[in-house]
Structures are given as C-alpha cells and as structure tokens.
Design a protein around this motif. Structure first.
Motif, PDB file in Angstrom:
ATOM      1  N   GLN A 373       0.847  -1.183   0.000  1.00  0.00           N
ATOM      2  CA  GLN A 373       0.000   0.000   0.000  1.00  0.00           C
ATOM      3  C   GLN A 373       0.888   1.240   0.000  1.00  0.00           C
ATOM      4  OE1 GLN A 373      -2.551  -0.356   3.432  1.00  0.00           O
ATOM      5  NE2 GLN A 373      -3.858  -1.911   2.494  1.00  0.00           N
ATOM      6  N   SER A 374       0.394   2.313  -0.638  1.00  0.00           N
ATOM      7  CA  SER A 374       1.114   3.590  -0.670  1.00  0.00           C
ATOM      8  C   SER A 374       2.525   3.440  -1.228  1.00  0.00           C
ATOM      9  CB  SER A 374       1.174   4.212   0.733  1.00  0.00           C
ATOM     10  OG  SER A 374      -0.105   4.422   1.254  1.00  0.00           O
ATOM     11  N   ILE A 375       2.669   2.786  -2.372  1.00  0.00           N
ATOM     12  CA  ILE A 375       4.006   2.590  -2.938  1.00  0.00           C
ATOM     13  C   ILE A 375       4.612   3.927  -3.343  1.00  0.00           C
ATOM     14  CG2 ILE A 375       3.473   0.277  -3.769  1.00  0.00           C
ATOM     15  CD1 ILE A 375       3.368   1.516  -6.621  1.00  0.00           C
ATOM     16  N   ASN A 376       5.934   4.020  -3.197  1.00  0.00           N
ATOM     17  CA  ASN A 376       6.676   5.204  -3.617  1.00  0.00           C
ATOM     18  C   ASN A 376       8.074   4.744  -4.026  1.00  0.00           C
ATOM     19  OD1 ASN A 376       7.839   7.804  -3.929  1.00  0.00           O
ATOM     20  ND2 ASN A 376       6.440   8.624  -2.388  1.00  0.00           N
ATOM     21  N   ILE A 377       8.396   4.891  -5.297  1.00  0.00           N
ATOM     22  CA  ILE A 377       9.660   4.367  -5.836  1.00  0.00           C
ATOM     23  C   ILE A 377      10.708   5.465  -5.838  1.00  0.00           C
ATOM     24  CG2 ILE A 377      10.762   3.364  -7.870  1.00  0.00           C
ATOM     25  CD1 ILE A 377       8.039   2.109  -8.538  1.00  0.00           C
ATOM     26  N   TYR A 378      11.876   5.153  -5.290  1.00  0.00           N
ATOM     27  CA  TYR A 378      12.940   6.139  -5.116  1.00  0.00           C
ATOM     28  C   TYR A 378      14.286   5.442  -5.205  1.00  0.00           C
ATOM     29  CZ  TYR A 378      15.993   9.359  -2.451  1.00  0.00           C
ATOM     30  OH  TYR A 378      17.015  10.159  -2.030  1.00  0.00           O
ATOM     31  N   ASP A 379      15.113   5.884  -6.139  1.00  0.00           N
ATOM     32  CA  ASP A 379      16.494   5.421  -6.252  1.00  0.00           C
ATOM     33  C   ASP A 379      16.589   3.898  -6.298  1.00  0.00           C
ATOM     34  OD1 ASP A 379      19.220   5.791  -6.500  1.00  0.00           O
ATOM     35  OD2 ASP A 379      19.574   5.807  -4.330  1.00  0.00           O
ATOM     36  N   GLY A 380      15.712   3.264  -7.081  1.00  0.00           N
ATOM     37  CA  GLY A 380      15.789   1.817  -7.263  1.00  0.00           C
ATOM     38  C   GLY A 380      15.103   0.990  -6.190  1.00  0.00           C
ATOM     39  N   TRP A 381      14.451   1.642  -5.235  1.00  0.00           N
ATOM     40  CA  TRP A 381      13.760   0.935  -4.146  1.00  0.00           C
ATOM     41  C   TRP A 381      12.275   1.278  -4.163  1.00  0.00           C
ATOM     42  CZ3 TRP A 381      16.103  -2.364  -0.517  1.00  0.00           C
ATOM     43  CH2 TRP A 381      17.499  -2.429  -0.564  1.00  0.00           C
ATOM     44  N   VAL A 382      11.470   0.308  -3.731  1.00  0.00           N
ATOM     45  CA  VAL A 382      10.031   0.533  -3.560  1.00  0.00           C
ATOM     46  C   VAL A 382       9.756   0.680  -2.066  1.00  0.00           C
ATOM     47  CG1 VAL A 382       7.700  -0.312  -4.002  1.00  0.00           C
ATOM     48  CG2 VAL A 382       9.568  -0.948  -5.546  1.00  0.00           C
ATOM     49  N   TYR A 383       9.276   1.842  -1.652  1.00  0.00           N
ATOM     50  CA  TYR A 383       8.894   2.089  -0.261  1.00  0.00           C
ATOM     51  C   TYR A 383       7.377   1.940  -0.172  1.00  0.00           C
ATOM     52  CZ  TYR A 383      13.603   3.954   0.176  1.00  0.00           C
ATOM     53  OH  TYR A 383      14.971   4.092   0.168  1.00  0.00           O
ATOM     54  N   ASN A 397      14.108  -3.803  -2.975  1.00  0.00           N
ATOM     55  CA  ASN A 397      14.833  -3.361  -4.154  1.00  0.00           C
ATOM     56  C   ASN A 397      14.112  -3.832  -5.411  1.00  0.00           C
ATOM     57  OD1 ASN A 397      17.013  -3.247  -6.300  1.00  0.00           O
ATOM     58  ND2 ASN A 397      18.121  -2.430  -4.537  1.00  0.00           N
ATOM     59  N   LEU A 398      14.000  -2.956  -6.402  1.00  0.00           N
ATOM     60  CA  LEU A 398      13.305  -3.318  -7.634  1.00  0.00           C
ATOM     61  C   LEU A 398      13.968  -4.491  -8.339  1.00  0.00           C
ATOM     62  CD1 LEU A 398      12.288   0.059  -9.324  1.00  0.00           C
ATOM     63  CD2 LEU A 398      10.766  -1.780  -8.594  1.00  0.00           C
ATOM     64  N   SER A 399      15.285  -4.633  -8.210  1.00  0.00           N
ATOM     65  CA  SER A 399      15.989  -5.723  -8.885  1.00  0.00           C
ATOM     66  C   SER A 399      15.853  -7.041  -8.147  1.00  0.00           C
ATOM     67  CB  SER A 399      17.478  -5.380  -9.031  1.00  0.00           C
ATOM     68  OG  SER A 399      18.074  -5.182  -7.757  1.00  0.00           O
ATOM     69  N   ASP A 400      15.456  -7.002  -6.872  1.00  0.00           N
ATOM     70  CA  ASP A 400      15.265  -8.217  -6.080  1.00  0.00           C
ATOM     71  C   ASP A 400      14.247  -7.918  -4.984  1.00  0.00           C
ATOM     72  OD1 ASP A 400      15.339 -10.583  -4.707  1.00  0.00           O
ATOM     73  OD2 ASP A 400      17.388 -10.350  -3.958  1.00  0.00           O
ATOM     74  N   THR A 401      12.978  -8.234  -5.241  1.00  0.00           N
ATOM     75  CA  THR A 401      11.905  -7.906  -4.297  1.00  0.00           C
ATOM     76  C   THR A 401      11.690  -8.990  -3.245  1.00  0.00           C
ATOM     77  OG1 THR A 401      10.243  -8.892  -5.769  1.00  0.00           O
ATOM     78  CG2 THR A 401      10.717  -6.536  -6.047  1.00  0.00           C
ATOM     79  N   SER A 402      12.598  -9.969  -3.183  1.00  0.00           N
ATOM     80  CA  SER A 402      12.414 -11.085  -2.248  1.00  0.00           C
ATOM     81  C   SER A 402      12.813 -10.718  -0.823  1.00  0.00           C
ATOM     82  CB  SER A 402      13.223 -12.299  -2.704  1.00  0.00           C
ATOM     83  OG  SER A 402      14.614 -11.993  -2.721  1.00  0.00           O
ATOM     84  N   GLU A 403      13.674  -9.713  -0.657  1.00  0.00           N
ATOM     85  CA  GLU A 403      14.153  -9.363   0.675  1.00  0.00           C
ATOM     86  C   GLU A 403      13.617  -8.001   1.084  1.00  0.00           C
ATOM     87  OE1 GLU A 403      18.310  -9.096   3.248  1.00  0.00           O
ATOM     88  OE2 GLU A 403      18.370  -9.417   1.076  1.00  0.00           O
ATOM     89  N   ALA A 404      12.838  -7.979   2.156  1.00  0.00           N
ATOM     90  CA  ALA A 404      12.227  -6.737   2.622  1.00  0.00           C
ATOM     91  C   ALA A 404      13.019  -6.164   3.788  1.00  0.00           C
ATOM     92  CB  ALA A 404      10.782  -6.998   3.057  1.00  0.00           C
ATOM     93  N   VAL A 405      13.126  -4.853   3.821  1.00  0.00           N
ATOM     94  CA  VAL A 405      13.822  -4.136   4.889  1.00  0.00           C
ATOM     95  C   VAL A 405      12.813  -3.239   5.604  1.00  0.00           C
ATOM     96  CG1 VAL A 405      15.695  -2.551   5.464  1.00  0.00           C
ATOM     97  CG2 VAL A 405      15.947  -4.138   3.534  1.00  0.00           C
TER      98      VAL A 405
END
Length: 448
Positions: A373-383, A397-405
């Motif tokens: 929800q409320s996605i915001n893409i910045y510098d290669g990352w999806v927040y 990370n857009l290149s690897d969405t398997s690991e969430a921070v």
C-alpha cells in the motif's frame, strides 16, 4: 477540520470527509473545569474566617490582642513554609527539566541502530513513542551533532525526474500522497504538519530549518525559483517565488493533486466534486479540460497520462496528452501508481502484488507478490506500507523484491520520499496529526 487524506475542509463534528469519504479524526471532548467548585469552596472558607474574626472582636481587650498576634504569627509562618515549598518545587522542576533536556539531546542524534547491517538485512526504526522530536522552530544549525545516516547533499530524487530537474516539479507518487516534501539541490522543502501545515526548508542532513511560508499547504512542487502548492484554506493553486517571497494565485478554485510537468500543471477540479482532470500553463493561463471522471494518482509520461478512476471502481485508464484515445489498461482495482524511467508501476488492491508496465503498452508483468500500500519508488527501491506486517514502513529493491527491509514498525501511510528521507503519517497514533521522518538507509525516527 481538514481531511488528512485529500485536504478538504469539513464541518466541525463531521465523521467522514465530504470529498473522499474517508473517516475524520474524532475530536476529544473537553472536560468541564473545576473552577466553579474551587470558587465555591473558597467562598465558604472566607465566610468561616470572617465569622471567626467577628467572634474574636467580641471577646475584646487583651484576649483580642493575643489572638491577633497569634493570627499574624501563623500567617507569617505559613508564608515562610509556602515559600520554602515553592523553592523546593522549583529546584525539583529545574532538575527534572535538565534531565529531560539531557535525554532529548542524547536521543536526538539520528544514529542508525546497531542491527542495521550493511548486507541489507532488516532494520527496525523507532516507533512513535520512541521517536525523538525536533520541532521546526528549533535552530538545528546550532547543534554540533551530525546524523550518522548516510544522507548526501546530492541525494537523487526518483529516477523519473532526476535527469531533468527543470521538467518535473516533484515525483508523481509524492504528489499523489499529499505532496508534503520535495528536494531541490541540497535543500528539502516540506510541509510541517506538526506546525500547522506551514512550508519549511532544511538541508538534506536536517539542519538550517527555515520557515518559507506560513500559509497552510499541501501538494508542493519545486521548479527553479518557484514553489507551487495548494492552499489548504481555499484549495487554490499558488506559485511562490522563494527568492522574492511573491505569492501568486494561479487557479482560484478548489483543485487537487497538482503536478508540475514540463510547461504545464496538471490537477483535478475539486470545486464541484467532479475531480475532472485539467491542465494549465505554469503561469495559470490557458486552462484546458483533459478528461472527466474521478481521477486520482495520475502519472504524465511522454505520450500518455495514466490514472485510476474511482467512479469506475478504481479501474486503470490512460489518455493521450490532449485527452483523446481513452483506453483501459487494468480492469481490477488499482491501489496506487508510480512512473519511473519509462515504466508504470501499480498495485492490485484485490489480489495484492506489484506490477510493471512499459509506458505506451497495455501488457504488464507481476514483479512481486507482496501486498503493498502507498508505494513510492525512489532510487531503485520501492517504499510501501506493509498491511501484512501491521502497516510497517518497508522497502524492497526493484531488482530483487524477495528481501524486505523494515524502516519503522509504525502503521504508516501517505509516504513521501526524497533527499535521503522518508516522511510518513503514523496512522492511529496518539496524535492523529503526527508525521515522522526516517533516513532511507534506516536509523532513528525523528520529527521536523
């Protein structure tokens, strides 16, 4: 009161916003003061003292003199005791205030937590109760403490407009989620919700906080020396010259979600609750209606405008820049949309997942199965806000969405990202108007 989602002014006591229908915060009920009771008690006490004095006067002579001396002596002792007590309380309060100041000073340094590993593992920021507040009125430039979070003066905006800063006034997702911050060089211009929605600026390291405009505002964009914003009181579109302070009204009616793109400003008409999409030139002239429908989250690409229409159940539509050739690109319910580097990103409200679609195309690819929800893409990352994890502020990370921070465990919404910071609203917190900031690399949650 103003709606925190769309900024529409509503009548006091309203439970739901008249514009977007979302719930409004419940205003606290003021408790009656105990002043009248205290006055009544004081009146009785005075009456008793007067009666006693009359009785003493009737005794007469020496007895009256002795009694008088005792009364004066008692009053003197009582005054001395009260003064001693007041001094003790003052010393105690000063000591407590010094301790609080010392704690605030120690906690205000936004150092990343010890568990913030360099390999991208999960980072947990402070919750609302754990955050250190830094009011905009404070002169942060006098502080010798520097944040340890890696925040560059030239931190990139979203890639969609970092290459040509004279073309995009703000990222599309920032503008769609309240437009409460925008980066310009080493400065961040932001709306301080904690200071009456006034506009401030600060360096990307959080220093030199300066008031820009006291007009309550949202949906800010920055292009050259001009800051464009929507005034909360009227909904009018303004243009403020940040160098001279000259403030000009460009559109004198209630508009919504203004987005500065190239030579135009795009916005929805909220004055008649139609939310039809319009555009005008940067000086407010030559206004043109592009398309009708309840338009939200619009993204302007080189050839087409992508948006969702709530009147049609949040379906995804696109039109040519002149409003012609209307097409449907998603039949489901679109959550939110962002546009970066020729790619349109969107979420599916019903089935979850993040999708990517090349601008100008009608085919899309699922790039993540996470519910966002409320996605915001910045510098290669999806927040985004993760509803499966209590609304926690999360990035992948857009290149690897398997690991969430995880950046903050607070239930967040209305994400704005730029200049190395994420600003978000903590939903359901103790104060419904509280907005917080955390470095995009993780660290201590603060307020500006």
């Amino acid at each position: 009161m103003y709606c925190k989602y769309c900024g529409k002014q509503n009548a006091d006591g309203a439970r739901f916003c008249a514009a977007c229908g979302k719930p409004l915060p419940v205003m606290p009920v003021q408790q009656p003061e105990a002043q009248k009771t205290q006055k009544a008690v004081s009146g009785k006490l005075v009456a008793i003292l007067v009666a006693a004095l009359v009785l003493l006067l009737l005794i007469g002579g020496v007895g009256w003199a002795i009694a008088t001396d005792r009364i004066h002596l008692g009053a003197s002792q009582q005054t001395e005791e009260e003064n001693d007590g007041l001094g003790a309380e003052t010393d105690s309060a000063s000591s407590a205030q010094a301790e609080i100041y010392a704690d605030d000073t120690a906690s205000s340094e936004p150092e990343p937590e010890a568990d913030a590993a360099e390999d991208g593992s999960a980072v947990s920021g402070g919750t609302a109760a754990e955050s250190s507040a830094i009011a905009p009125e404070e002169d942060a430039s006098e502080s010798e403490e520097e944040p340890d979070a890696e925040v560059s003066d030239t931190a990139p905006l979203t890639s969609a407009y970092a290459d040509d800063r004279s073309y995009y006034g703000n990222s599309f997702e920032n503008s769609s989620q309240g437009g409460t911050m925008v980066a310009s060089g080493s400065w961040i211009y932001y709306v301080s919700q904690n200071s009456g929605f006034s506009i401030w600026k600060m360096r990307t390291d959080g220093t030199e906080q300066t008031l820009v405009s006291s007009t309550p505002a949202r949906h800010i964009s920055m292009l050259g020396d001009y800051l464009y914003y929507r005034a909360l009181g009227t909904g009018y579109l303004h243009r403020l010259n940040v160098e001279t302070g000259a403030d000009t009204v460009l559109v004198a009616r209630d508009i919504y979600e203004p987005k500065v793109v190239g030579e135009y400003i795009y916005y929805e008409d909220q004055s008649d609750d139609s939310y039809d999409l319009y555009r005008c030139e940067l000086d407010g002239s030559n206004e043109v209606k592009i398309t009708d429908g309840v338009v939200f989250y619009c993204c302007v690409t080189d050839t087409r405008i992508y948006y969702l229409d709530t009147r049609a159940g949040r379906k995804g539509y696109s039109v040519a820049l002149d409003g012609s050739d209307k097409q449907t690109w998603f039949d489901g319910r679109v959550g939110s949309i962002d546009y970066v580097d020729g790619t349109v990103y969107f979420t599916d409200m019903d089935n979850g997942g993040l999708y990517a679609m090349e601008a100008g195309s009608s085919s899309y690819t699922k790039i993540s199965s996470m519910t966002m929800q409320s996605i915001n893409i910045y510098d290669g990352w999806v927040y985004f806000s993760d509803p499966d994890n209590g609304g926690a502020l999360t990035k992948v990370n857009l290149s690897d969405t398997s690991e969430a921070v995880i950046l903050s465990t607070a239930d967040c919404e209305l994400l704005n990202v730029c200049g190395g910071w994420v600003q978000y609203h903590a939903d359901g917190g103790p104060d419904d108007d509280d907005y917080y900031w955390v470095p995009t690399s993780g660290g201590v949650v603060v307020q500006f």
